[in-house]
Design an enzyme around this catalytic site. Structure first.
Site, PDB file in Angstrom:
ATOM      1  N   CYS A 104      -4.563   6.987   3.544  1.00 30.07           N
ATOM      2  CA  CYS A 104      -3.991   8.332   3.604  1.00 30.07           C
ATOM      3  C   CYS A 104      -4.372   9.158   2.374  1.00 30.07           C
ATOM      4  CB  CYS A 104      -2.482   8.266   3.753  1.00 30.07           C
ATOM      5  SG  CYS A 104      -1.647   7.535   2.343  1.00 30.07           S
ATOM      6  N   THR A 191      -5.695   3.874  -5.491  1.00 29.62           N
ATOM      7  CA  THR A 191      -5.308   3.065  -4.341  1.00 29.62           C
ATOM      8  C   THR A 191      -6.493   2.815  -3.412  1.00 29.62           C
ATOM      9  OG1 THR A 191      -3.060   3.902  -4.432  1.00 29.62           O
ATOM     10  CG2 THR A 191      -3.798   3.020  -2.316  1.00 29.62           C
ATOM     11  N   HIS A 295       0.439  14.586   0.367  1.00 29.09           N
ATOM     12  CA  HIS A 295       0.652  13.162   0.099  1.00 29.09           C
ATOM     13  C   HIS A 295       2.142  12.815   0.084  1.00 29.09           C
ATOM     14  CE1 HIS A 295      -1.130   9.376  -0.624  1.00 29.09           C
ATOM     15  NE2 HIS A 295      -0.679   9.215  -1.852  1.00 29.09           N
ATOM     16  N   TYR A 299       5.387   9.970   2.739  1.00 22.56           N
ATOM     17  CA  TYR A 299       6.282   8.887   2.323  1.00 22.56           C
ATOM     18  C   TYR A 299       7.470   8.645   3.243  1.00 22.56           C
ATOM     19  CZ  TYR A 299       3.780   7.502  -1.835  1.00 22.56           C
ATOM     20  OH  TYR A 299       2.838   6.979  -2.674  1.00 22.56           O
ATOM     21  N   CYS A 302       5.269   6.325   6.034  1.00 23.83           N
ATOM     22  CA  CYS A 302       4.898   4.939   5.697  1.00 23.83           C
ATOM     23  C   CYS A 302       6.100   4.161   5.167  1.00 23.83           C
ATOM     24  CB  CYS A 302       3.740   4.908   4.718  1.00 23.83           C
ATOM     25  SG  CYS A 302       4.085   5.596   3.091  1.00 23.83           S
ATOM     26  N   GLU A 446       5.819   1.573  -6.854  1.00 25.04           N
ATOM     27  CA  GLU A 446       4.982   2.454  -6.021  1.00 25.04           C
ATOM     28  C   GLU A 446       5.822   3.566  -5.401  1.00 25.04           C
ATOM     29  OE1 GLU A 446       2.594   4.266  -3.147  1.00 25.04           O
ATOM     30  OE2 GLU A 446       4.416   3.209  -2.626  1.00 25.04           O
TER      31      GLU A 446
END
Lengths: 487, 101
Positions: A104, A191, A295, A299, A302, A446
């Site tokens: 992603c 990442t 981004h 969250y 995921c 993370e």
């Protein structure tokens, strides 16, 4: 070329001549090394699921450039429906991997660069957007994995890039010639970069005119001359490389979060056709803001998928201990679900409230996207805490798989770690190790710092908060006349 | 008369309340006069679109023939139990095929 399958992807990684170091050694082949294999497997799923009839609706899209069917991880969002499907896709895959599948970041970098270069060209008369469209078509046609590369080491955080004692603390242009540019510096926390094909470099923060050499966006293969990757350690990573078996790893197939590296850029040449910003400092902030918001949208997708697995593992632990019917346990599971779905709500909401940019690409609602990520920095810790509460101390004190299978003491491990009838000690240990893997150490950090640290979201939240409107609402109700001086 | 080609389009199953692959497989097993094909097959007679939850967010491709929309608990908007789902889908396919021809 058509979309890659999972095996095509793995095979393509072997064609690279990438310079990777880990544990003080140069790694000959990433795909064959147990430290990296879980990350490769997780990324591979983003390819494989494009061919699965029960997932292809989310994992594929139609390219707006070529009209061809492409992997969605290379797609530029053309509608709010695309933004929503992105969130659902991320939840889907995270539920299957229980881990990060890394793709992603580059996807968000491509979407941000696409829209910002369009606006740069409109104002400045440059041709960055046309260059980027050609690059994007190349990525789509070859179904490449791109590592979004934003975070600079930053050195002394109180100083701007140009004021740093060491100028390499931020990636910068050290040479321009008729063929391209040469850049130097490093990108941190990269990442998935060791199992990507390309990296897309962006500036790490808004820049002033004095720092224009640091306003650079460009792309190149991860095995370009001068690029060195130093792989980061993760919690319990030696359980992968030792001979202790798979149970102790918790998630032997897909590992823990993304597999991050420090990527050194030692005088890397980038041809002009792959340069998308070069010293236009006034656009650095916009590119950062776009990338960060895309981004942060992710969250609640995921992490919802990861939390689905944690909730399932926690429930299975409670069942194996015979406490799943206890009212306080059920209530804690409800709380975990509530927190998970709150995250998901935020990501769906910022997608539904998305809008078209001048380029035609759709962009999330940045206020809501930053709110989601801010919640992730708290809720995932609380979900993990509740999981630890329910799972019990054995997830932290279990003996090893070798002890479980030991000819002398194995029988004691089996006897004394046994829970309810019908669940084997080995299965109970497997679930406990999965909880351990997903709720501690690297996995938690993370959630805190991935896609930017909490304060970065708070800055964006304040900027987007529309406080003036809120003050007007309050003044009206309080009976304060319009012409009164601001409080 | 040849088999009826049923083009199947499934949603992405991000948080499924039903398993589309299992249900569609059961449809194929229920009636041997049906041939299940990919939704992009240009020769399909009927398009079956399956969503694993009520949000029904699956992309709907253009198709001029009969389209049957199934969710975890409905067929074309009518409630159907999980147990009856495969047979009910077959009945709907046959009915749509007959009305189309």
């Amino acid at each position: 070329m058509a979309m890659k399958s999972g095996s095509d992807y793995k095979e393509s990684l072997k064609q690279r001549n990438i310079n990777v170091y880990a544990f003080g050694e140069k790694i000959e082949e990433v795909t064959a090394h147990p430290l990296f294999q879980p990350h490769v497997e997780a990324a591979s799923l983003t390819y494989e699921l494009a061919f699965d009839p029960s997932t292809e609706d989310l994992v594929t899209a139609k390219s707006h450039l070529t009209n061809k069917k492409i992997n969605r991880f290379t797609h530029i969002h053309q509608s709010t429906d695309d933004l929503i499907k992105k969130v659902k896709l991320l939840r889907l895959i995270a539920g299957k991997t229980g881990s990060c599948y890394q793709r992603c970041v580059g996807w968000d970098a491509m979407n941000a660069t696409y829209s910002v270069t369009f606006e740069m060209d409109q104002e400045l008369g440059t041709d960055y957007h046309q260059r980027f469209r050609k690059y994007l078509e190349y990525i789509q046609e070859n179904d490449l994995m791109v590592a979004g590369s934003m975070t600079d080491p930053k050195g002394d955080r109180s100083l701007t890039p140009g004021k740093q004692k060491d100028p390499d603390m931020f990636v910068h242009v050290v040479e321009k010639n008729d063929k391209g540019i040469v850049i130097r510096g490093a990108k941190a926390h990269m990442t998935g970069i060791v199992n990507s094909h390309e990296m897309l470099v962006m500036p790490t923060m808004a820049m002033g005119e004095d720092d224009k050499a640091y306003a650079v966006a460009c792309a190149f293969p991860v095995d370009t001359e001068g690029v060195i990757h130093i792989f980061g350690r993760q919690t319990n990573d030696e359980r992968r490389t030792g001979d202790g078996g798979e149970i102790d790893q918790g998630n032997a197939k897909y590992g823990t979060v993304g597999g991050e590296a420090l990527t050194i850029l030692e005088d890397v040449f980038v041809p002009w056709e792959r340069v998308f910003m070069c010293e236009e400092a006034q656009y650095a902030g916009l590119l950062v803001e776009r990338f960060a918001s895309y981004h942060r949208q992710n969250y609640g997708g995921c992490k919802a998928g990861v939390s689905d697995v944690i909730i399932g593992a926690t429930t299975a632990m409670a069942q194996s201990s015979g406490v799943d019917k206890a009212s306080h346990v059920r209530d804690k599971v409800v709380e975990m679900v509530h927190l998970t779905e709150t995250l998901y709500c935020g990501s769906i909401a910022c997608s539904c409230e998305g809008a078209a940019t001048p380029s035609g690409a759709y962009y999330v609602n940045p206020l809501l996207a930053n709110t989601v990520k801010q919640n992730v920095t708290r809720f995932i810790y609380e979900i993990a805490r509740l999981s630890h509460d329910i799972s019990g101390g054995c997830m932290a004190t279990l003996p090893s798989e070798k002890d479980l299978n030991h000819p002398e003491v194995g029988k004691y491990v089996k006897k004394y770690f046994k829970g309810v009838e019908g669940v084997s000690t080995e299965d109970r240990m497997r679930i406990a190790r999965l909880v351990e893997n997903m709720t501690g150490g690297t996995a938690l950090v993370e959630s805190m710092h991935g896609a930017g640290s909490p304060q970065a979201q708070r800055v964006m939240i304040l900027r987007q908060a529309n406080l003036g409107h809120k003050v007007k609402l309050a003044k009206k109700l309080a009976g304060i006349k319009d012409k009164e001086k601001d409080l | 008369m040849g088999k009826i080609k049923v083009g199947v389009k499934l949603c992405g199953h991000c948080n499924p309340l039903a398993d589309g692959l299992s249900i569609v497989s059961a449809v194929g097993a229920t009636h041997n006069g049906l041939e299940l094909v990919h939704w992009e097959d240009p020769d399909k007679d009927v398009l079956l679109i399956f969503s694993a939850c009520p949000s029904n967010c699956v992309s709907k491709p253009d198709f001029s023939g009969p389209i049957i929309i199934v969710t975890d608990s409905t067929i074309n908007g009518a409630k159907v139990s999980a147990q009856q789902m495969p047979e009910a889908i077959v009945e709907m396919v046959l009915a749509e095929r007959n009305s189309d021809s």
